[in-house]
Design a protein around this motif. Structure first.
Motif, PDB file in Angstrom:
ATOM      1  N   LYS A 207       0.835  -1.207   0.000  1.00  0.00           N
ATOM      2  CA  LYS A 207       0.000   0.000   0.000  1.00  0.00           C
ATOM      3  C   LYS A 207       0.867   1.254   0.000  1.00  0.00           C
ATOM      4  O   LYS A 207       0.582   2.228  -0.713  1.00  0.00           O
ATOM      5  N   LEU A 208       1.931   1.256   0.803  1.00  0.00           N
ATOM      6  CA  LEU A 208       2.827   2.421   0.845  1.00  0.00           C
ATOM      7  C   LEU A 208       3.459   2.668  -0.525  1.00  0.00           C
ATOM      8  O   LEU A 208       3.615   3.815  -0.958  1.00  0.00           O
ATOM      9  N   LYS A 209       3.808   1.596  -1.211  1.00  0.00           N
ATOM     10  CA  LYS A 209       4.404   1.746  -2.540  1.00  0.00           C
ATOM     11  C   LYS A 209       3.397   2.323  -3.539  1.00  0.00           C
ATOM     12  O   LYS A 209       3.742   3.161  -4.373  1.00  0.00           O
TER      13      LYS A 209
ATOM     14  N   ASP B 282       0.768   4.241  -2.737  1.00  0.00           N
ATOM     15  CA  ASP B 282       0.579   5.652  -2.358  1.00  0.00           C
ATOM     16  C   ASP B 282       1.729   6.506  -2.857  1.00  0.00           C
ATOM     17  O   ASP B 282       1.530   7.624  -3.343  1.00  0.00           O
ATOM     18  N   TYR B 283       2.942   5.975  -2.732  1.00  0.00           N
ATOM     19  CA  TYR B 283       4.128   6.725  -3.170  1.00  0.00           C
ATOM     20  C   TYR B 283       4.074   6.987  -4.674  1.00  0.00           C
ATOM     21  O   TYR B 283       4.350   8.101  -5.131  1.00  0.00           O
TER      22      TYR B 283
ATOM     23  N   TYR C 245       8.777   3.378  -6.165  1.00  0.00           N
ATOM     24  CA  TYR C 245       9.702   3.491  -5.027  1.00  0.00           C
ATOM     25  C   TYR C 245      10.971   2.708  -5.323  1.00  0.00           C
ATOM     26  O   TYR C 245      10.929   1.559  -5.767  1.00  0.00           O
TER      27      TYR C 245
END
Length: 476
Positions: A50-52, A54-55, A63
């Motif tokens: 999820k962080l990737k 969003d990034y 990323y």
């Protein structure tokens, strides 16, 4: 937890080929148990994914460890798809809208774009360095945000010159009064600092984005140049150019375009501008063309090939995405980052929820409008902050923060004391809506009539002089 898990995976992988077969069942069980609960591991992996995502949505880039985001991607919500999604404001080079009757929240925009507020200290410093009273656009916060203006002033105090760059996208033959804002302010900057100015007419952009012929876009560029010249620019200090003309006439300009193109990825422009796979390749490559005038080496006839002259760009803040990209690329191709001064938007007659548009005749006061047309448009279409009846207005007063006639006066009425008196009288109810609109009409009519008279003096030969690549009256 995720780091520990990944470290454990790495240790297991490293030794897997050598010793896996030598382990007993109990040793294997203990190795697995030491990695943690399967559900916890799965949750950690999902968080990483999820962080990737969003990034990538935020920056337009995948990323990569050890590769932090560049300046084009550090400010949140670069792309039109997400700009202002949380507060009702949409701001990008093609769309400006808000749900707030007072207009865009510019303080939030500064935070979102990562620029700096033009505070009173900076206004005072501009006055000190230039030796001139600050322009009303500075005094009233119409130009409200900047990038590196202190750096420009530092250099100027050390006798290092700079140059100005602004532009216009010629989508119609007639310009409206909102289009004058950057040119009015740019002329003031040129006069007080005595510096060169380049003005880009992006007729190529309008051909790529609008349903217009290439010939019409170029013709609009020439017609718009007449309105720009009528603002009073000095032909000895100003170069106006059409992209369709100058790109083929200046190898140095095109070389800079190519350098910029090489250093900006497709992912970056998608993230910054919201381009999709169905957009034509001309749109994808265009930002490099708007970036190129930020570098003095794009104009060897003016700067004698020097690439170290600082550029200052006065523009509306919706153009900032282009120059965030430019500022990120600049040091990687050996150039100074351009500095910027951002203006607020000139509201449509119907209210500050959107900016004035050349495509809607009733939303705009055009530079070709007659005194009668100006009067009718203001009286009929200008959004009022007054009350429904005279009695209510006298009792409760009007709201100048949402009143379009008052907003326009903040742009064009020079006298600060008179403007404050109008505000107080309108707020108290002493001044009625019709009287406020009358004051605006009396301000706009002579201003536009004067502009029309000055435009009549601009001949085809005058336009040719401004638009011919040539040295200006400066020594570099």
């Amino acid at each position: 937890m995720l780091k520990h898990y990944l470290a454990g995976v790495k240790r297991m992988t490293d030794c897997q080929g050598d010793s896996e077969g030598a382990k007993s069942p109990m040793e294997l069980y203990e190795s697995l148990a030491s990695q943690g609960d399967e559900a916890e591991i799965d949750a950690a992996v999902q968080l990483l994914l999820k962080l990737k995502v969003d990034y990538k949505q935020l920056t337009g880039q995948d990323y990569k460890a050890g590769s932090p985001p560049s300046e084009t991607s550090v400010a949140p919500e670069n792309g039109p798809a997400t700009d202002g999604a949380n507060d009702g404001d949409t701001v990008d080079p093609w769309n400006v809208s808000t749900n707030n009757a007072k207009g865009v929240d510019y303080d939030k925009l500064i935070v979102r774009f990562g620029s700096s507020k033009i505070d009173q200290d900076l206004v005072d410093r501009i006055e000190k360095v230039s030796g001139q009273k600050p322009h009303r656009f500075l005094r009233r916060g119409i130009f409200f945000s900047h990038r590196d203006m202190h750096q420009v002033l530092d250099g100027y105090e050390k006798h290092k010159s700079f140059y100005l760059y602004t532009g216009r996208g010629p989508s119609s033959e007639a310009m409206h009064v909102g289009h004058l804002i950057p040119f009015i302010f740019t002329k003031w900057l040129q006069d007080v600092f005595d510096i060169p100015l380049v003005i880009q007419l992006t007729d190529d952009e309008k051909y790529l984005w609008k349903d217009l012929s290439l010939e019409d876009c170029h013709r609009f560029a020439v017609e718009n140049a007449k309105d720009i010249i009528a603002c009073g620019f000095d032909v000895n200090k100003t170069f106006i150019f059409s992209d369709l003309d100058y790109m083929g006439a200046s190898p140095a300009f095109y070389r800079n375009v190519v350098k910029i193109q090489k250093h900006v990825t497709f992912n970056q422009v998608k993230g910054i501008f919201g381009f999709t796979d169905s957009d034509c390749i001309g749109k994808i490559s265009f930002p490099a063309i708007q970036a190129a005038p930020s570098f003095s080496s794009s104009f060897p006839q003016i700067f004698k090939g020097r690439k170290d002259i600082q550029c200052l760009i006065p523009c509306a803040i919706d153009q900032d995405p282009y120059f965030r990209m430019t500022r990120d690329v600049a040091p990687r191709i050996g150039y100074h980052k351009p500095a910027l001064l951002h203006s607020t938007f000139f509201p449509a007659l119907q209210g500050a929820q959107t900016k004035m548009s050349a495509s809607d005749a009733n939303s705009s006061i055009f530079l070709t409008d007659t005194p009668k047309q100006i009067k009718n448009k203001v009286n009929k279409h200008a959004f009022s902050g007054g009350k429904d009846t005279v009695e209510e207005h006298r009792k409760y007063g009007g709201n100048p923060d949402v009143d379009v006639a008052f907003m326009y006066l903040t742009f064009f009425l020079e006298d600060d004391e008179q403007l404050e008196k109008i505000k107080q009288d309108y707020t108290s109810g002493a001044l009625l809506t019709g009287e406020l609109k009358k004051l605006l009409i009396e301000t706009l009519q002579p201003m536009i009539t004067q502009h029309q008279e000055q435009r009549k003096q601009v001949t085809e030969e005058t336009v040719k002089q401004f638009m011919t690549p040539r040295p200006l009256h400066f020594n570099f």
